[in-house]
Design an enzyme around this catalytic site. Structure first.
Site, PDB file in Angstrom:
ATOM      1  N   HIS A   1      47.132  30.501  32.979  1.00  0.00           N
ATOM      2  CA  HIS A   1      46.804  30.509  34.413  1.00  0.00           C
ATOM      3  C   HIS A   1      48.041  30.925  35.219  1.00  0.00           C
ATOM      4  O   HIS A   1      47.955  31.667  36.196  1.00  0.00           O
ATOM      5  CB  HIS A   1      46.409  29.114  34.885  1.00  0.00           C
TER       6      HIS A   1
ATOM      7  N   HIS B   1      47.547  27.067  27.695  1.00  0.00           N
ATOM      8  CA  HIS B   1      46.417  27.266  28.608  1.00  0.00           C
ATOM      9  C   HIS B   1      46.915  27.351  30.063  1.00  0.00           C
ATOM     10  O   HIS B   1      46.628  28.317  30.776  1.00  0.00           O
ATOM     11  CB  HIS B   1      45.432  26.104  28.453  1.00  0.00           C
ATOM     12  N   GLU B   2      47.670  26.340  30.471  1.00  0.00           N
ATOM     13  CA  GLU B   2      48.135  26.325  31.863  1.00  0.00           C
ATOM     14  C   GLU B   2      49.100  27.473  32.119  1.00  0.00           C
ATOM     15  O   GLU B   2      49.143  28.033  33.217  1.00  0.00           O
ATOM     16  CB  GLU B   2      48.779  24.978  32.206  1.00  0.00           C
TER      17      GLU B   2
ATOM     18  N   HIS C   1      48.548  34.510  35.330  1.00  0.00           N
ATOM     19  CA  HIS C   1      47.559  35.130  36.211  1.00  0.00           C
ATOM     20  C   HIS C   1      48.085  35.112  37.655  1.00  0.00           C
ATOM     21  O   HIS C   1      47.876  36.066  38.415  1.00  0.00           O
ATOM     22  CB  HIS C   1      46.247  34.341  36.102  1.00  0.00           C
TER      23      HIS C   1
HETATM   24 ZN   LIG Z   1      42.048  26.094  32.991  1.00  0.00          ZN
END
Ligand SMILES: [Zn+2]
Length: 696
Positions: A484, A480-481, A487
């Site tokens: 990010h 998940h991290e 991104h």
């Molecule tokens: Zn998040």
């Protein structure tokens, strides 16, 4: 200033590493040279520089045009960004009493600095004039978007208000900045103060890796040779899952859910009430009936009604599933001869047992296959296959703690693209949770700037030189991290305000949650989930059960989440004057939605840092679920292509989502990638909530 004072000031500035050019590799912050006392003078200088840059735009005698107003605004505040990034990284990931004291001062100064800029009538007049004539300015698509975002940002901050309202708005912002900082310091205080020592008789049910982590946690707090449970989620949750000592589970659960609600100096109840009153007042000044209406206007969801609609659609099947699961858990208690009603501190423990019955699977069996290094390698490899980027560890980059690791990221042509910092282990100086942030954002306004991206997690360190073994939840958090992180690292925009994760709050979890999907794919697990001692791949039946377990206990997880999202929305839609007691409000709201008594909110209000440590997620906690509607639907594009690394789909994903930052309207970006709007049932299907509950 006298000449001597001037000389002293300038020699001080020369000695301040935050104010000097960084002659480190990739011009990264020289952490070893940076001490707490450097921050206030550096902020002082940064505020002054930024104010002077703003004044120059404001007083520019030339008529406003895009270059002399919008572009110059983008150029302004470089030093402030640089100092802030280093400061907030340290305050969150490696704080100490000196930094926390400075944080209080800085949050106030920050509000005082930004208020006059965001409410500067002359500056706003220039922006508004350009916005008015935007169609005739021959702007590129990104410039048009930047102008619209800049106008919206100033307008929504109150730049168009009269002087009296502006004055009050400034006071409110200052007070809110103080209260948000106080809220998180209280929480950290309660977390640091508490621990529970585990004697030899208290280890029933606990895995070896948990006990090793408990010993490492004790050592970290200067209690070598002992073992402790702390109030970090990565200590609490596995303990509640596996400890066979019911009274200890109760003790830990109660301490965890009482954080910020203990009636001591760290109590957050009054802080919350004041935050709610001030938010409502500021929304009123801007012409909105509620704070939620104000916040949601500038989101994909647009209105509180739209948010409530999504949450209620998910709530009903989730609650039904949770109640059916509760009955199954209660039956399990009875089967074992337990003569008690299932309590919140029992849920995880019996759910874990039920999983072993239903799926013949528990976390402890899978952990040896999820060594941290293997999961990092898996996350990197998926990025290489999807986006062509490669990773190589660097040991010459300064870091803020010896546990932090750094990788250089190169694009498919072998050019430097970013640095990635991974700070994975829990320690007392780190706040709880997991997050992505950056020390520098990508932009190319005046030449290409490569981003410095950070992931911080709170995984338990392996003791005695053993590798850190992740739980399935931890492994998902890592992906998940890292989503990010991508991104931020793949960002390819010109203007800093549109860089990377600077997108709508209910869009920002799309790249992160979407990335989680790859972590649970058989072809990824077969290659990277290898036993940390034998190197054996995850056995096929365990792999199947692991993937099936993704849908297990989703009633509980969804109820925990949606109830928190609903209370966030209620806090910010109901009149603040009607809320005089946070606990009573919480009870009433939980009753209203029919919250199962055996499940607690994922975040009780007194611990809800997402919405009270600052206003970032205030009336925005639903965003994770809004993004999940998209991520569940988006991964379908790869499934439909028949290849989870399908190059054409990956290219669209890169171009439309991961690299475009805030340079496009989020809805347009999604539709460009998927060819249509997201289909909401994908979320319920992914969580297994469309299927009828299994018979117990
Ligand atoms: Zn998040």
């Amino acid at each position: 200033m006298t000449e001597t004072q001037q000389m002293m000031a300038s020699s001080k500035a020369e000695a301040n590493p935050l104010l000097k050019p960084w002659r480190t590799p990739c011009e990264t912050p020289p952490f070893a040279e940076i001490a707490p006392e450097h921050f206030l003078p550096a902020f002082e200088q940064a505020f002054a520089d930024h104010s002077a840059e703003i004044a120059a735009i404001e007083h520019d005698p030339a008529a406003p045009d895009f270059a002399n107003t919008i572009t110059e605004l983008e150029r302004a505040g470089k030093l402030l960004s640089r100092v802030s990034a280093v400061f907030y990284d340290l305050v969150s990931a490696n704080s100490n009493p000196a930094l926390l004291a400075i944080d209080k001062e800085v949050s106030l100064r920050m509000a005082r600095h930004w208020n006059p800029i965001m409410m500067n009538a002359v500056l706003f007049g220039r922006i508004a004039a350009l916005h008015e004539n935007r169609a005739s300015l021959s702007l590129t698509r990104e410039q048009m978007r930047l102008l619209e975002r800049t106008y919206t940002r100033f307008h929504r901050a109150g730049a168009g208000l009269d002087d009296v309202a502006k004055q009050r708005m400034a006071e409110i912002n200052e007070r809110l900045a103080h209260l948000g900082t106080a809220f998180s310091h209280h929480l950290l205080g309660d977390e640091q103060d508490w621990f529970m020592e585990l004697g030899e008789a208290d280890l029933g049910g606990l895995s070896d890796s948990f006990v090793a982590a408990a010993r490492a946690a004790a050592e970290e707090r200067g209690m070598a040779g002992k073992a402790i449970v702390t109030l970090s989620r990565s200590s609490v949750e596995p303990f509640l899952k596996s400890s066979s000592r019911r009274e200890l589970r109760e003790k830990v659960f109660k301490a965890f859910t009482a954080r910020g609600d203990n009636g001591n100096a760290n109590d957050n109840n009054e802080t919350i009430l004041e935050i709610l009153r001030l938010r409502e007042e500021s929304a009123g000044l801007l012409g909105f009936p509620t704070f939620a209406a104000y916040r949601l206007e500038d989101s994909m969801a647009k209105t509180p009604q739209a948010v409530r609609g999504l949450l209620e659609r998910v709530w009903k099947p989730a609650r039904a599933r949770a109640l059916a699961d509760r009955d199954a858990l209660q039956a399990l208690v009875a089967e074992e001869g337990g003569n008690f009603a299932l309590a919140p501190w029992d849920w995880r423990y019996y759910a874990e047992k039920l999983r072993q019955v239903r799926a013949n699977f528990d976390d402890a069996a899978i952990k040896p296959y999820l060594a941290l290094d293997n999961m990092i390698a898996a996350a990197f490899d998926c990025a290489t296959r999807l986006f062509g980027v490669t990773f190589a560890e660097r040991t010459d980059i300064p870091v803020w703690h010896p546990d932090v690791r750094v990788w250089e990221v190169k694009d498919s042509a072998g050019r430097h693209q970013a640095l990635f910092y991974g700070d994975y282990f829990a320690r007392p100086s780190k706040r709880s949770g997991a997050w992505m942030t950056s020390l520098r954002d990508q932009q190319k306004l005046d030449g290409a700037v490569a981003p410095l991206v950070i992931n911080v997690c709170n995984f338990a360190k392996g003791a005695d030189g053993q590798p850190s073994l992740l739980s399935p939840d931890d492994a998902r958090t890592l992906f998940h991290e890292f989503g990010h992180g991508l991104h931020g690292m793949l960002s390819d925009v010109t203007y800093p305000y549109l860089s990377g994760t600077n997108v709508a709050r209910d869009f920002v979890e799309l790249p992160s949650q979407l990335y989680e999907h790859w972590q649970e794919q058989p072809q990824v697990l077969r290659r990277f989930a290898r036993h940390y001692q034998t190197g054996e791949p995850l056995p096929d039946d365990l792999l199947k059960r692991f993937i099936a377990a993704r849908k297990f206990n989703q009633g509980f997880a969804t109820v925990e989440f949606v109830s928190s999202a609903l209370i966030d929305l209620e806090f910010h839609t109901q009149p603040a004057a009607a809320i005089s007691d946070v606990r009573a409000f919480e009870r009433a709201e939980m009753e209203k939605i029919g919250m199962p008594a055996e499940i607690a909110l994922r975040h009780r209000p007194q611990q809800f840092g997402h919405i009270f440590s600052g206003d970032h997620y205030a009336s925005g906690y639903y965003s994770y679920m809004w993004s999940e509607v998209m991520d569940a639907d988006a991964f379908g594009a790869f499934e439909e292509a028949g290849d989870i690394f399908d190059p054409a789909t990956a290219k669209r994903l890169h171009d439309d989502i991961y690299s475009s930052g805030g340079s496009r309207d989020p809805e347009d970006a999604y539709v460009a990638f998927r060819g249509r709007e997201p289909e909401p049932d994908a979320l319920l299907r992914r969580r297994g909530l469309l299927e009828t509950p299994e018979a117990a």
